[in-house]
Design a protein around this motif. Structure first.
Motif, PDB file in Angstrom:
ATOM      1  N   SER A 165       0.813  -1.213   0.000  1.00  0.00           N
ATOM      2  CA  SER A 165       0.000   0.000   0.000  1.00  0.00           C
ATOM      3  C   SER A 165       0.849   1.267   0.000  1.00  0.00           C
ATOM      4  CB  SER A 165      -0.964   0.015   1.181  1.00  0.00           C
ATOM      5  OG  SER A 165      -0.254   0.106   2.400  1.00  0.00           O
ATOM      6  N   GLU A 166       2.112   1.170   0.395  1.00  0.00           N
ATOM      7  CA  GLU A 166       2.997   2.328   0.384  1.00  0.00           C
ATOM      8  C   GLU A 166       3.633   2.560  -0.977  1.00  0.00           C
ATOM      9  OE1 GLU A 166       5.727   1.641   3.568  1.00  0.00           O
ATOM     10  OE2 GLU A 166       4.240   2.094   5.097  1.00  0.00           O
ATOM     11  N   SER A 167       3.507   1.621  -1.877  1.00  0.00           N
ATOM     12  CA  SER A 167       4.100   1.733  -3.207  1.00  0.00           C
ATOM     13  C   SER A 167       3.291   2.677  -4.078  1.00  0.00           C
ATOM     14  CB  SER A 167       4.165   0.351  -3.864  1.00  0.00           C
ATOM     15  OG  SER A 167       4.491   0.468  -5.232  1.00  0.00           O
ATOM     16  N   GLU A 168       3.966   3.643  -4.704  1.00  0.00           N
ATOM     17  CA  GLU A 168       3.280   4.559  -5.612  1.00  0.00           C
ATOM     18  C   GLU A 168       2.741   3.818  -6.824  1.00  0.00           C
ATOM     19  OE1 GLU A 168       5.442   8.050  -6.657  1.00  0.00           O
ATOM     20  OE2 GLU A 168       6.004   8.452  -4.588  1.00  0.00           O
ATOM     21  N   ASP A 169       3.420   2.744  -7.237  1.00  0.00           N
ATOM     22  CA  ASP A 169       2.967   1.977  -8.394  1.00  0.00           C
ATOM     23  C   ASP A 169       1.560   1.439  -8.188  1.00  0.00           C
ATOM     24  OD1 ASP A 169       5.376   2.430  -9.655  1.00  0.00           O
ATOM     25  OD2 ASP A 169       6.226   0.494  -9.111  1.00  0.00           O
ATOM     26  N   VAL A 170       1.236   1.038  -6.963  1.00  0.00           N
ATOM     27  CA  VAL A 170      -0.097   0.513  -6.661  1.00  0.00           C
ATOM     28  C   VAL A 170      -1.139   1.605  -6.865  1.00  0.00           C
ATOM     29  CG1 VAL A 170      -1.588  -0.375  -4.839  1.00  0.00           C
ATOM     30  CG2 VAL A 170       0.724  -1.263  -5.088  1.00  0.00           C
ATOM     31  N   MET A 171      -0.825   2.808  -6.414  1.00  0.00           N
ATOM     32  CA  MET A 171      -1.780   3.905  -6.552  1.00  0.00           C
ATOM     33  C   MET A 171      -2.004   4.248  -8.018  1.00  0.00           C
ATOM     34  SD  MET A 171      -2.874   4.579  -3.601  1.00  0.00           S
ATOM     35  CE  MET A 171      -3.694   6.120  -3.869  1.00  0.00           C
ATOM     36  N   TYR A 172      -0.925   4.297  -8.802  1.00  0.00           N
ATOM     37  CA  TYR A 172      -1.058   4.620 -10.217  1.00  0.00           C
ATOM     38  C   TYR A 172      -1.835   3.532 -10.947  1.00  0.00           C
ATOM     39  CZ  TYR A 172       2.409   8.305  -9.477  1.00  0.00           C
ATOM     40  OH  TYR A 172       3.080   9.419  -9.041  1.00  0.00           O
ATOM     41  N   GLU A 173      -1.563   2.282 -10.609  1.00  0.00           N
ATOM     42  CA  GLU A 173      -2.281   1.176 -11.246  1.00  0.00           C
ATOM     43  C   GLU A 173      -3.762   1.226 -10.889  1.00  0.00           C
ATOM     44  OE1 GLU A 173      -2.604  -3.308 -12.360  1.00  0.00           O
ATOM     45  OE2 GLU A 173      -0.692  -2.312 -12.169  1.00  0.00           O
ATOM     46  N   LEU A 182      -9.438   2.593 -12.396  1.00  0.00           N
ATOM     47  CA  LEU A 182     -10.640   3.369 -12.094  1.00  0.00           C
ATOM     48  C   LEU A 182     -11.008   4.311 -13.233  1.00  0.00           C
ATOM     49  CD1 LEU A 182     -10.019   4.215  -8.331  1.00  0.00           C
ATOM     50  CD2 LEU A 182     -11.726   2.649  -9.268  1.00  0.00           C
ATOM     51  N   LEU A 183     -10.014   4.848 -13.908  1.00  0.00           N
ATOM     52  CA  LEU A 183     -10.280   5.770 -15.019  1.00  0.00           C
ATOM     53  C   LEU A 183     -11.081   5.104 -16.135  1.00  0.00           C
ATOM     54  CD1 LEU A 183      -6.953   7.742 -15.251  1.00  0.00           C
ATOM     55  CD2 LEU A 183      -9.227   8.706 -14.890  1.00  0.00           C
TER      56      LEU A 183
END
Length: 69
Positions: free
Chosen positions: A12-20, A25-26
């Motif tokens: 959950s701390e990985s930025e890659d997870v947020m971008y993915e 969602l987009l």
């Protein structure tokens, strides 16, 4: 963010997870409103939205009125 609840703390701390997650969602959005300010994530969202053919607005006043009652 509810989408991240099942992830480990490290995941959950990985930025890659947020971008993915944002990218997935987009695919369910009608448009994107890009707020001002520096943000690599928001810039990435705009790029993905453009690739998907979604309208991207940079001012809320430019968003057309909803057609739903």
């Amino acid at each position: 963010m509810p989408v991240l609840r099942g992830l480990t703390e490290q995941e959950s701390e990985s930025e890659d997870v947020m971008y993915e997650t944002a990218s997935r969602l987009l695919r369910h959005c009608d448009a994107v409103l890009r707020l001002s300010g520096e943000s690599a994530g928001a810039d990435s969202d705009v790029r993905i939205a453009t690739e998907l053919g979604l309208p991207v607005y940079f001012d809320a006043d430019d968003i057309p009125a909803s057609q739903t009652p």
